[in-house]
Design a protein around this motif. Structure first.
Motif, PDB file in Angstrom:
ATOM      1  N   VAL A  22       0.842  -1.205   0.000  1.00 43.35           N
ATOM      2  CA  VAL A  22       0.000   0.000   0.000  1.00 43.35           C
ATOM      3  C   VAL A  22       0.876   1.253   0.000  1.00 43.35           C
ATOM      4  O   VAL A  22       0.639   2.187  -0.789  1.00 43.35           O
ATOM      5  N   PHE A  23       1.876   1.300   0.860  1.00 36.70           N
ATOM      6  CA  PHE A  23       2.737   2.485   0.911  1.00 36.70           C
ATOM      7  C   PHE A  23       3.542   2.675  -0.371  1.00 36.70           C
ATOM      8  O   PHE A  23       3.726   3.799  -0.832  1.00 36.70           O
ATOM      9  N   ILE A  24       4.010   1.593  -0.957  1.00 33.13           N
ATOM     10  CA  ILE A  24       4.745   1.696  -2.221  1.00 33.13           C
ATOM     11  C   ILE A  24       3.808   2.196  -3.323  1.00 33.13           C
ATOM     12  O   ILE A  24       4.200   3.038  -4.149  1.00 33.13           O
ATOM     13  N   ALA A  25       2.561   1.705  -3.338  1.00 30.38           N
ATOM     14  CA  ALA A  25       1.589   2.161  -4.338  1.00 30.38           C
ATOM     15  C   ALA A  25       1.297   3.654  -4.167  1.00 30.38           C
ATOM     16  O   ALA A  25       1.210   4.398  -5.157  1.00 30.38           O
ATOM     17  N   ILE A  28       4.312   5.601  -5.486  1.00 29.37           N
ATOM     18  CA  ILE A  28       4.348   5.620  -6.960  1.00 29.37           C
ATOM     19  C   ILE A  28       3.300   6.579  -7.504  1.00 29.37           C
ATOM     20  O   ILE A  28       3.575   7.372  -8.415  1.00 29.37           O
ATOM     21  N   TYR A  29       2.088   6.534  -6.933  1.00 31.00           N
ATOM     22  CA  TYR A  29       1.026   7.444  -7.368  1.00 31.00           C
ATOM     23  C   TYR A  29       1.433   8.907  -7.130  1.00 31.00           C
ATOM     24  O   TYR A  29       1.262   9.758  -8.008  1.00 31.00           O
ATOM     25  N   ALA A  30       1.979   9.203  -5.958  1.00 36.01           N
ATOM     26  CA  ALA A  30       2.384  10.582  -5.638  1.00 36.01           C
ATOM     27  C   ALA A  30       3.518  11.036  -6.548  1.00 36.01           C
ATOM     28  O   ALA A  30       3.581  12.214  -6.921  1.00 36.01           O
ATOM     29  N   PHE A  31       4.400  10.137  -6.942  1.00 39.78           N
ATOM     30  CA  PHE A  31       5.510  10.480  -7.830  1.00 39.78           C
ATOM     31  C   PHE A  31       5.009  10.758  -9.250  1.00 39.78           C
ATOM     32  O   PHE A  31       5.394  11.769  -9.865  1.00 39.78           O
ATOM     33  N   ASP A  46       4.080  18.075   1.198  1.00 41.41           N
ATOM     34  CA  ASP A  46       4.199  18.756  -0.077  1.00 41.41           C
ATOM     35  C   ASP A  46       4.833  17.823  -1.100  1.00 41.41           C
ATOM     36  O   ASP A  46       5.345  16.760  -0.745  1.00 41.41           O
ATOM     37  N   TYR A  47       4.872  18.240  -2.384  1.00 42.49           N
ATOM     38  CA  TYR A  47       5.182  17.312  -3.473  1.00 42.49           C
ATOM     39  C   TYR A  47       6.420  16.447  -3.313  1.00 42.49           C
ATOM     40  O   TYR A  47       6.260  15.237  -3.263  1.00 42.49           O
ATOM     41  N   PRO A  48       7.606  16.881  -3.225  1.00 41.43           N
ATOM     42  CA  PRO A  48       8.640  15.835  -3.253  1.00 41.43           C
ATOM     43  C   PRO A  48       8.607  14.940  -2.016  1.00 41.43           C
ATOM     44  O   PRO A  48       8.874  13.754  -2.083  1.00 41.43           O
ATOM     45  N   ILE A  49       8.196  15.511  -0.882  1.00 38.96           N
ATOM     46  CA  ILE A  49       8.140  14.726   0.343  1.00 38.96           C
ATOM     47  C   ILE A  49       6.961  13.753   0.306  1.00 38.96           C
ATOM     48  O   ILE A  49       6.994  12.709   0.951  1.00 38.96           O
ATOM     49  N   SER A  50       5.938  14.058  -0.495  1.00 43.04           N
ATOM     50  CA  SER A  50       4.750  13.217  -0.539  1.00 43.04           C
ATOM     51  C   SER A  50       5.004  11.833  -1.120  1.00 43.04           C
ATOM     52  O   SER A  50       4.195  10.939  -0.937  1.00 43.04           O
ATOM     53  N   TYR A  51       6.091  11.636  -1.814  1.00 42.05           N
ATOM     54  CA  TYR A  51       6.417  10.276  -2.235  1.00 42.05           C
ATOM     55  C   TYR A  51       7.641   9.728  -1.503  1.00 42.05           C
ATOM     56  O   TYR A  51       7.861   8.529  -1.484  1.00 42.05           O
ATOM     57  N   TYR A  52       8.437  10.592  -0.886  1.00 39.76           N
ATOM     58  CA  TYR A  52       9.555  10.097  -0.077  1.00 39.76           C
ATOM     59  C   TYR A  52       9.051   9.343   1.163  1.00 39.76           C
ATOM     60  O   TYR A  52       9.500   8.237   1.456  1.00 39.76           O
ATOM     61  N   VAL A  53       8.138   9.972   1.899  1.00 42.18           N
ATOM     62  CA  VAL A  53       7.660   9.398   3.163  1.00 42.18           C
ATOM     63  C   VAL A  53       6.971   8.050   2.943  1.00 42.18           C
ATOM     64  O   VAL A  53       7.336   7.058   3.587  1.00 42.18           O
ATOM     65  N   GLY A  55       7.314   6.042   0.450  1.00 45.12           N
ATOM     66  CA  GLY A  55       8.322   5.132  -0.088  1.00 45.12           C
ATOM     67  C   GLY A  55       9.221   4.573   1.001  1.00 45.12           C
ATOM     68  O   GLY A  55       9.505   3.368   1.042  1.00 45.12           O
ATOM     69  N   ILE A  56       9.658   5.440   1.911  1.00 43.25           N
ATOM     70  CA  ILE A  56      10.508   4.995   3.024  1.00 43.25           C
ATOM     71  C   ILE A  56       9.722   4.065   3.945  1.00 43.25           C
ATOM     72  O   ILE A  56      10.239   3.030   4.384  1.00 43.25           O
ATOM     73  N   LEU A  57       8.458   4.420   4.230  1.00 43.05           N
ATOM     74  CA  LEU A  57       7.628   3.542   5.063  1.00 43.05           C
ATOM     75  C   LEU A  57       7.426   2.183   4.393  1.00 43.05           C
ATOM     76  O   LEU A  57       7.453   1.137   5.061  1.00 43.05           O
ATOM     77  N   GLY A  58       7.217   2.178   3.085  1.00 44.47           N
ATOM     78  CA  GLY A  58       7.071   0.923   2.353  1.00 44.47           C
ATOM     79  C   GLY A  58       8.311   0.059   2.455  1.00 44.47           C
ATOM     80  O   GLY A  58       8.227  -1.157   2.676  1.00 44.47           O
ATOM     81  N   VAL A  59       9.486   0.666   2.308  1.00 44.03           N
ATOM     82  CA  VAL A  59      10.746  -0.085   2.417  1.00 44.03           C
ATOM     83  C   VAL A  59      10.926  -0.626   3.834  1.00 44.03           C
ATOM     84  O   VAL A  59      11.362  -1.772   4.023  1.00 44.03           O
ATOM     85  N   LEU A  60      10.557   0.165   4.848  1.00 40.29           N
ATOM     86  CA  LEU A  60      10.661  -0.309   6.231  1.00 40.29           C
ATOM     87  C   LEU A  60       9.727  -1.495   6.487  1.00 40.29           C
ATOM     88  O   LEU A  60      10.103  -2.459   7.158  1.00 40.29           O
ATOM     89  N   PHE A  61       8.502  -1.436   5.945  1.00 36.62           N
ATOM     90  CA  PHE A  61       7.578  -2.559   6.101  1.00 36.62           C
ATOM     91  C   PHE A  61       8.063  -3.795   5.356  1.00 36.62           C
ATOM     92  O   PHE A  61       7.857  -4.918   5.814  1.00 36.62           O
ATOM     93  N   ILE A  62       8.709  -3.620   4.221  1.00 33.01           N
ATOM     94  CA  ILE A  62       9.295  -4.760   3.511  1.00 33.01           C
ATOM     95  C   ILE A  62      10.413  -5.382   4.352  1.00 33.01           C
ATOM     96  O   ILE A  62      10.495  -6.610   4.488  1.00 33.01           O
ATOM     97  N   ALA A  63      11.249  -4.546   4.932  1.00 30.64           N
ATOM     98  CA  ALA A  63      12.338  -5.055   5.786  1.00 30.64           C
ATOM     99  C   ALA A  63      11.765  -5.803   6.990  1.00 30.64           C
ATOM    100  O   ALA A  63      12.264  -6.883   7.358  1.00 30.64           O
ATOM    101  N   TYR A  64      10.704  -5.273   7.589  1.00 31.01           N
ATOM    102  CA  TYR A  64      10.058  -5.946   8.718  1.00 31.01           C
ATOM    103  C   TYR A  64       9.471  -7.290   8.286  1.00 31.01           C
ATOM    104  O   TYR A  64       9.576  -8.284   9.009  1.00 31.01           O
ATOM    105  N   GLY A  65       8.865  -7.335   7.114  1.00 33.37           N
ATOM    106  CA  GLY A  65       8.320  -8.591   6.599  1.00 33.37           C
ATOM    107  C   GLY A  65       9.395  -9.638   6.399  1.00 33.37           C
ATOM    108  O   GLY A  65       9.213 -10.811   6.745  1.00 33.37           O
ATOM    109  N   PHE A  66      10.545  -9.235   5.849  1.00 32.47           N
ATOM    110  CA  PHE A  66      11.642 -10.178   5.672  1.00 32.47           C
ATOM    111  C   PHE A  66      12.215 -10.622   7.019  1.00 32.47           C
ATOM    112  O   PHE A  66      12.605 -11.781   7.182  1.00 32.47           O
ATOM    113  N   TYR A  67      12.264  -9.709   7.978  1.00 32.64           N
ATOM    114  CA  TYR A  67      12.712 -10.066   9.324  1.00 32.64           C
ATOM    115  C   TYR A  67      11.806 -11.151   9.917  1.00 32.64           C
ATOM    116  O   TYR A  67      12.285 -12.148  10.464  1.00 32.64           O
TER     117      TYR A  67
END
Length: 163
Positions: A22-25, A28-31, A46-53, A55-67
């Motif tokens: 969900v966070f990655i989607a 991508i949509y915000a980008f 705001d715009y550039p931060i709207s896809y950074y945050v 995206g970072i949360l998505g990567v953290l959730f992926i790392a947690y899933g692999f853990y």
């Protein structure tokens, strides 16, 4: 000597990756759409931060899933059960380690009922230096978990949080 054994294997569900997807989607949509997020007229992201945050949360959730996946794999590789003896208990930790815990060193025993995680038993030993949690869903059956819980409540006599 009366020893009881219980199989305890951590479980893994592929659904743990749902928040990451969900966070990655959203990222991508915000980008692509150059979207900013606001709430009640106040700009939240705001715009550039709207896809950074997201995206970072998505990567953290992926790392947690692999853990969680690696932790469940190690639990499945370890063939040692939980053993409850007359004076101590032993249980696997990781893929090859085993913890030996005397009942006399256990000073707190909690039965926690969480709507997300379900019921679990939490043990604190050596004046709360060590914490061990056993989830009901990781036992072979509910009856095995109930046997485990009642046995611990019976043999742990040095408990300070009993009423």
């Amino acid at each position: 000597m009366n020893t009881k054994t219980f199989n305890y294997k951590e479980k893994f569900s592929i659904w743990i990756f749902t928040p990451a997807a969900v966070f990655i989607a959203v990222a991508i949509y915000a980008f692509i759409e150059k979207v900013s997020f606001s709430y009640r007229g106040n700009m939240v992201l705001d715009y550039p931060i709207s896809y950074y945050v997201p995206g970072i949360l998505g990567v953290l959730f992926i790392a947690y899933g692999f853990y969680k996946f690696i932790k469940a794999s190690k639990s499945k590789q370890n063939q040692k059960p939980i053993s409850l003896g007359e004076t101590s208990m032993s249980f696997p930790k990781g893929s090859s380690d085993t913890v030996l815990l005397n009942y006399s060193t256990i000073n707190e025993l909690w039965v926690k009922d969480d709507k997300d995680d379900g019921e679990s038993i939490i043990l604190y030993s050596e004046d709360s230096k060590n914490r061990f949690e056993f989830f009901a869903e990781n036992f072979d059956s509910d009856s095995k978990y109930i046997d485990f819980k009642t046995y611990l409540e019976k043999v742990c006599t040095n408990i300070t949080n009993r009423e």
